[in-house]
Design a protein around this motif. Structure first.
Motif, PDB file in Angstrom:
ATOM      1  N   PHE A 147       0.850  -1.184   0.000  1.00 50.40           N
ATOM      2  CA  PHE A 147       0.000   0.000   0.000  1.00 50.40           C
ATOM      3  C   PHE A 147       0.883   1.230   0.000  1.00 50.40           C
ATOM      4  N   LYS A 148       0.728   2.025  -1.047  1.00 53.96           N
ATOM      5  CA  LYS A 148       1.545   3.232  -1.136  1.00 53.96           C
ATOM      6  C   LYS A 148       0.679   4.448  -0.834  1.00 53.96           C
ATOM      7  N   PRO A 149       1.234   5.415  -0.106  1.00 55.25           N
ATOM      8  CA  PRO A 149       0.467   6.624   0.204  1.00 55.25           C
ATOM      9  C   PRO A 149       0.410   7.549  -1.010  1.00 55.25           C
ATOM     10  N   VAL A 150      -0.781   8.061  -1.275  1.00 51.59           N
ATOM     11  CA  VAL A 150      -0.998   8.999  -2.369  1.00 51.59           C
ATOM     12  C   VAL A 150      -1.730  10.210  -1.801  1.00 51.59           C
ATOM     13  N   ASN A 151      -1.203  11.393  -2.052  1.00 52.72           N
ATOM     14  CA  ASN A 151      -1.884  12.610  -1.615  1.00 52.72           C
ATOM     15  C   ASN A 151      -3.099  12.835  -2.506  1.00 52.72           C
ATOM     16  N   ALA A 152      -4.296  12.700  -1.925  1.00 53.28           N
ATOM     17  CA  ALA A 152      -5.522  12.874  -2.696  1.00 53.28           C
ATOM     18  C   ALA A 152      -5.952  14.334  -2.721  1.00 53.28           C
ATOM     19  N   ALA A 153      -5.716  15.054  -1.623  1.00 57.16           N
ATOM     20  CA  ALA A 153      -6.108  16.462  -1.552  1.00 57.16           C
ATOM     21  C   ALA A 153      -5.296  17.129  -0.454  1.00 57.16           C
ATOM     22  N   ILE A 154      -5.208  18.450  -0.550  1.00 51.25           N
ATOM     23  CA  ILE A 154      -4.578  19.229   0.510  1.00 51.25           C
ATOM     24  C   ILE A 154      -5.529  20.339   0.927  1.00 51.25           C
ATOM     25  N   PHE A 155      -5.464  20.703   2.184  1.00 49.48           N
ATOM     26  CA  PHE A 155      -6.262  21.803   2.721  1.00 49.48           C
ATOM     27  C   PHE A 155      -5.310  22.965   2.921  1.00 49.48           C
ATOM     28  N   ASN A 156      -5.444  23.970   2.066  1.00 44.97           N
ATOM     29  CA  ASN A 156      -4.525  25.086   2.076  1.00 44.97           C
ATOM     30  C   ASN A 156      -5.318  26.376   1.944  1.00 44.97           C
ATOM     31  N   GLN A 157      -5.005  27.354   2.767  1.00 49.98           N
ATOM     32  CA  GLN A 157      -5.673  28.655   2.751  1.00 49.98           C
ATOM     33  C   GLN A 157      -7.183  28.524   2.935  1.00 49.98           C
ATOM     34  N   GLY A 158      -7.609  27.557   3.762  1.00 46.82           N
ATOM     35  CA  GLY A 158      -9.023  27.393   4.070  1.00 46.82           C
ATOM     36  C   GLY A 158      -9.827  26.660   3.013  1.00 46.82           C
ATOM     37  N   GLN A 159      -9.189  26.057   2.016  1.00 46.64           N
ATOM     38  CA  GLN A 159      -9.890  25.354   0.934  1.00 46.64           C
ATOM     39  C   GLN A 159      -9.239  23.999   0.691  1.00 46.64           C
ATOM     40  N   TRP A 160     -10.089  23.001   0.354  1.00 53.03           N
ATOM     41  CA  TRP A 160      -9.570  21.699  -0.063  1.00 53.03           C
ATOM     42  C   TRP A 160      -9.258  21.767  -1.545  1.00 53.03           C
TER      43      TRP A 160
END
Length: 116
Positions: free
Chosen positions: A44-57
C-alpha cells in the motif's frame, strides 16, 4: 495564533488527505533456487488525494475507495440501540437485596456501637 480563540489560524496550516492505494509489485522469490523466479506481492503506497490550504480543499488526485472506484459509498446504516437492560422484576429483587443489606449493616453498626 488567533487572539480570539487561541487556536492556530487556518491559513497557516497545511492538511493532507492521504489515500493508501494498493500496488502490485513483483519481488524475487526467496524460496526458489532460480534467480528469475518472482512473486507478486501487494503493498500500500500513500498517495496525496487532496490538501487543505488557505481554508480550501484542493483535490490533487481522485480518491480511490475500498471497492476500487472513485464513487462515494453509501452511508453506514444507523445502528439500532439495544440497551439490553435488566428485566424490571429482577431489578426490583436486586434493589430489595441492596436495601436490606444496607439496612442490616446500619443496624449492626448501631448495635455494635451501643453494646461496646
Amino acid at each position: 495564533l488567533d487572539p480570539n480563540t487561541g487556536t492556530r489560524i487556518a491559513n497557516s496550516t497545511l492538511f493532507r488527505l492521504i489515500n493508501f492505494v494498493e500496488e502490485e509489485i513483483e519481488m524475487p522469490d526467496d524460496e526458489s533456487s532460480s534467480t528469475t523466479a518472482t512473486t507478486k506481492r501487494i503493498r500500500f503506497k500513500p498517495v496525496n488525494a487532496a490538501i487543505f490550504n488557505q481554508g480550501q480543499w484542493e483535490p490533487l488526485q481522485p480518491y480511490i475507495f475500498n471497492d476500487g472506484s472513485t464513487k462515494v459509498p453509501p452511508d453506514i446504516p444507523t445502528v439500532q440501540l439495544d440497551s439490553n437492560t435488566i428485566a424490571t422484576p429482577v431489578r426490583a429483587i436486586a434493589l430489595s437485596f441492596y436495601a436490606s443489606s444496607i439496612a442490616l449493616a446500619l443496624t449492626l453498626a448501631a448495635w455494635t456501637w451501643r453494646k461496646r
